[in-house]
Write a protein that holds these residues in place. Structure first.
Motif, mmCIF file in Angstrom:
data_model
loop_
_atom_site.group_PDB
_atom_site.id
_atom_site.type_symbol
_atom_site.label_atom_id
_atom_site.label_comp_id
_atom_site.label_asym_id
_atom_site.label_seq_id
_atom_site.Cartn_x
_atom_site.Cartn_y
_atom_site.Cartn_z
ATOM 1 N N ARG A 56 82.280 -0.824 47.349
ATOM 2 C CA ARG A 56 81.308 -1.192 48.371
ATOM 3 C C ARG A 56 82.014 -2.012 49.433
ATOM 4 O O ARG A 56 82.693 -3.010 49.109
ATOM 5 N N ASP A 57 81.872 -1.529 50.716
ATOM 6 C CA ASP A 57 82.592 -2.206 51.791
ATOM 7 C C ASP A 57 81.914 -3.526 52.149
ATOM 8 O O ASP A 57 80.927 -3.925 51.529
ATOM 9 N N VAL A 102 78.008 -0.972 52.081
ATOM 10 C CA VAL A 102 77.857 0.476 51.983
ATOM 11 C C VAL A 102 78.759 0.995 50.877
ATOM 12 O O VAL A 102 79.936 0.614 50.780
ATOM 13 N N PHE A 103 78.168 1.870 50.029
ATOM 14 C CA PHE A 103 78.952 2.487 48.962
ATOM 15 C C PHE A 103 79.817 3.612 49.559
ATOM 16 O O PHE A 103 79.320 4.441 50.337
ATOM 17 N N ARG A 104 81.096 3.654 49.120
ATOM 18 C CA ARG A 104 82.001 4.687 49.619
ATOM 19 C C ARG A 104 82.859 5.221 48.475
ATOM 20 O O ARG A 104 83.150 4.527 47.504
ATOM 21 N N PHE A 105 83.272 6.517 48.630
ATOM 22 C CA PHE A 105 84.152 7.126 47.650
ATOM 23 C C PHE A 105 85.554 6.541 47.796
ATOM 24 O O PHE A 105 86.048 6.316 48.900
ATOM 25 N N LEU A 106 86.193 6.330 46.640
ATOM 26 C CA LEU A 106 87.617 5.942 46.646
ATOM 27 C C LEU A 106 88.446 7.089 46.053
ATOM 28 O O LEU A 106 89.416 7.543 46.657
ATOM 29 N N VAL A 130 80.091 2.272 35.223
ATOM 30 C CA VAL A 130 80.871 1.259 34.499
ATOM 31 C C VAL A 130 81.558 0.361 35.534
ATOM 32 O O VAL A 130 82.293 0.855 36.402
ATOM 33 N N PRO A 131 81.329 -0.941 35.461
ATOM 34 C CA PRO A 131 81.967 -1.834 36.445
ATOM 35 C C PRO A 131 83.441 -2.107 36.076
ATOM 36 O O PRO A 131 83.783 -2.262 34.912
ATOM 37 N N LEU A 171 85.260 -2.242 41.603
ATOM 38 C CA LEU A 171 85.110 -0.790 41.614
ATOM 39 C C LEU A 171 84.011 -0.382 40.650
ATOM 40 O O LEU A 171 83.679 -1.121 39.710
ATOM 41 N N ILE A 172 83.460 0.813 40.887
ATOM 42 C CA ILE A 172 82.453 1.373 39.984
ATOM 43 C C ILE A 172 82.912 2.752 39.545
ATOM 44 O O ILE A 172 83.142 3.632 40.386
ATOM 45 N N LEU A 173 83.070 2.922 38.251
ATOM 46 C CA LEU A 173 83.376 4.240 37.701
ATOM 47 C C LEU A 173 82.033 4.927 37.428
ATOM 48 O O LEU A 173 81.236 4.443 36.637
ATOM 49 N N ALA A 174 81.785 6.047 38.127
ATOM 50 C CA ALA A 174 80.525 6.760 38.002
ATOM 51 C C ALA A 174 80.751 8.134 37.388
ATOM 52 O O ALA A 174 81.644 8.870 37.837
ATOM 53 N N ILE A 175 79.971 8.439 36.378
ATOM 54 C CA ILE A 175 80.083 9.746 35.710
ATOM 55 C C ILE A 175 78.690 10.372 35.694
ATOM 56 O O ILE A 175 77.731 9.773 35.189
#
Length: 633
Positions: A105-106, A110-114, A163-164, A173-177
């Protein structure tokens, strides 16, 4: 359960239907809970592996960034690190795991892809904006724990597991599955069928209840019209025919009432006037009976039938209702035109014990026999049916007593009460007698057992009061006692008579009121108040037969009793029975302390007189001094 019972008691069927509906509602609720429980179980099984894989992957990413101070910048500027993490995410993808990606999140939130582990054709580029669709995404920054987001679809559950990845207690970072769980179609279909079936059944039952209520209302309306006499608005014979099996006759007295000389009314004034009289008679009866307790039926023509609720061992209240009907009709002026009124009388037959008959019709026949007797004796009478008494133990019937009152065969004999100091007459007691048609003298022990608790008892008290009043008027120097029972003390008509006598000079002060000692004196509402009122009017109060039963010494002082008359059964045994002697002695001692004078009854011998004189009893009454006579000496 018979159809007749259901129609007569529709509430039972409605209650049964509601019970089924509630049961089905509970089953429906349980089915829905089962479906949710089943889905949760499926979710737990399906997500356990994903959670484990995600945990391992997040630990790998965290270990790769262990020397980094700015996770986002290091990943963006280090191609080798980027490729390693991208490869790690790519190997997570399976048939069920559709996407695996790393977000940040910047500074603007805003959430953004890394990094995106998807194939090239579906891959998001670095810094591409990611739109969140649930506030749960934000929880991860406050809770700092993994978050599971469910999105139910038609045939599957779409799940996002977050997962934080934390650096210095901040979520960097956020690991999203994203993965999906297929629903088990067969089970889902079965549960759905059950739900819809239950809902349909409940809906049908509700429709049935509504239809049944409507039909019941229509039925009751029709039946009411069938059961109500259109002219008089009381029940008709159809009602009796339908209801007689449901009426417990032991709870009622049965009354047959007939309008006297009704044919003459019709012949003289016409049938329209006759109908007016019938309406007014019915209204009068309805006015006199008790709503929701008594039942009134037009049995035919000018005859009415009433079931008046009673207590099984005491008909007093029911007979009071009956007397109220009878006297109200006697006193009422019945309207036959705008300016004309006539008097109307009725004959009444009563069956006091309809419950002893085998059928309703048998019970009614006995009331009808009594009604027939009332007509034969000149009409405008109440006749009570009674069987022949045991000839070896003769008692008068209620009708015998009533006839004696009407034919002026009620009289009094008079017995002296003696002052023990000088053996001179102090006053007299009036003793009820009835002269039989054959000239025999009938004493109270043959009278009161059959009229106790009925309005005849009250009527005979009125007659005795009338006789005693006449004697006092004729003999201005005589003092006279009259007997009252506890029910007389609370009867308005008798109290009114005594109040009227008290308005005359030299009457109340010469009329003593003897009340039989019993628990009823205390229990009857208003009895104490009425006794004090009578005493204030000038009457002397005597408690008769004292010591024979219920004895309440305190109550005697509360009502300010003037005299106690000790019961004769005790006085008779005073010579040979020590207990009787001690009872008399204790009563006398109490009376002395309370300033109450004592009269000894049944003084039949010189020996008894001497014994009571030793106890300093003030007055004696008995055959030793005087036998009851028709008049004063």
């Amino acid at each position: 359960m018979s159809t007749k019972f259901i129609i007569r008691n529709p509430s039972y069927l409605i209650a049964f239907s509601l019970l089924i509906s509630i049961s089905l509602g509970i089953l429906l609720y349980g089915t829905i809970k089962l479906e949710k429980k089943f889905e949760k179980k499926m979710l737990d099984i399906s997500t356990s592996d994903v959670i484990s894989i995600s945990k391992n992957s997040s630990e790998v990413i965290t270990s790769l960034l262990k020397d980094s101070k700015d996770y986002v910048t290091d990943i963006k500027t280090n191609p080798k690190l980027y490729k390693i993490i991208e490869g790690n995410l790519s190997i997570l993808l399976t048939k069920n795991i559709k996407y695996a990606y790393l977000l940040y999140r910047d500074k603007r939130g805003v959430f953004r892809f890394l990094i995106d582990g998807a194939p090239e054709e579906d891959k998001a580029f670095v810094n591409q904006k990611f739109d969140i669709d649930s506030p749960k995404w934000l929880e991860i920054f406050t809770e700092k724990k993994p978050v599971l987001i469910k999105q139910p679809l038609l045939h599957q559950l779409s799940i996002t597991y977050l997962v934080p990845i934390i650096y210095k207690d901040n979520v960097e970072l956020i690991l999203a599955i994203d993965f999906s769980v297929e629903k088990v179609e067969d089970i889902n279909q079965i549960i759905s069928v059950i739900k819809y079936a239950i809902i349909t059944i409940i809906f049908i039952i509700i429709l049935f209840i509504i239809a049944f209520i409507i039909q019941t209302i229509k039925y009751i309306t029709v039946k009411k019209n069938a059961f109500i006499d259109k002219l008089t608005n009381v029940y008709n014979r159809n009602y009796l025919q339908e209801s007689k099996d449901f009426i417990n006759l032991t709870d009622y007295i049965l009354v047959a009432l007939d309008i006297d000389y009704f044919k003459k009314i019709n012949d003289t004034y016409g049938h329209d006037v006759g109908d007016k009289i019938l309406k007014q008679i019915a209204n009068t009866i309805q006015f006199c009976v008790r709503k929701n307790e008594d039942i009134v039926v037009r049995y035919g023509g000018e005859e009415f039938l009433a079931l008046i609720r009673t207590k099984r061992k005491n008909h007093l209240q029911a007979l009071n209702v009956l007397e109220r009907i009878f006297t109200t009709i006697q006193e009422k002026k019945f309207k036959i035109s705008s300016e004309e009124f006539i008097n109307v009388t009725v004959s009444i037959g009563v069956n006091l014990y309809p419950g002893k008959s085998r059928t309703f019709q048998d019970a009614f026949k006995l009331a009808d026999i009594a009604l027939y007797n009332a007509k034969n004796k000149g009409r405008d009478k109440i006749e009570i049916f009674s069987n022949e008494q045991d000839s070896n133990n003769f008692y008068m019937t209620i009708n015998d007593v009533k006839d004696a009152i009407e034919e002026n065969r009620v009289t009094c004999f008079y017995q002296k009460i003696i002052d023990n100091k000088n053996k001179q007459e102090s006053h007299y007691e009036a003793l009820l007698r009835i002269i039989a048609r054959n000239g025999d003298i009938i004493t109270p022990d043959k009278i009161f057992p059959v009229i106790k608790g009925t309005f005849i008892s009250r009527n005979i008290t009125k007659k005795v009061l009338e006789i005693c009043y006449g004697k006092l008027k004729e003999n201005p120097n005589v003092y006279l006692n009259v007997n009252l029972n506890p029910q007389d003390i609370i009867n308005d008509s008798i109290l009114t008579i005594l109040k009227n006598y008290a308005n005359e000079e030299n009457i109340a002060n010469r009329l003593g009121l003897e009340i039989v000692e019993s628990e009823d004196i205390i229990n009857y509402d208003g009895s104490k108040r009425n006794l004090l009122m009578l005493k204030n009017l000038g009457y002397k109060l005597y408690i008769d037969d004292f010591g024979s039963g219920y004895s309440n010494f305190i109550y005697l002082t509360e009502i300010k009793t003037d005299y106690i008359k000790i019961d004769g059964s005790i006085i008779k045994k005073i010579l040979e029975d020590k207990v009787s002697y001690l009872v008399v002695k204790s009563i006398v001692n109490f009376a002395k302390e309370a300033n109450i004078k004592v009269v000894a009854e049944y003084v039949s011998s010189q020996e008894i007189y001497e014994k009571i004189s030793e106890l300093d009893i003030e007055y004696s009454q008995g055959y030793l001094f005087h036998q009851p006579k028709k008049d004063f000496d």
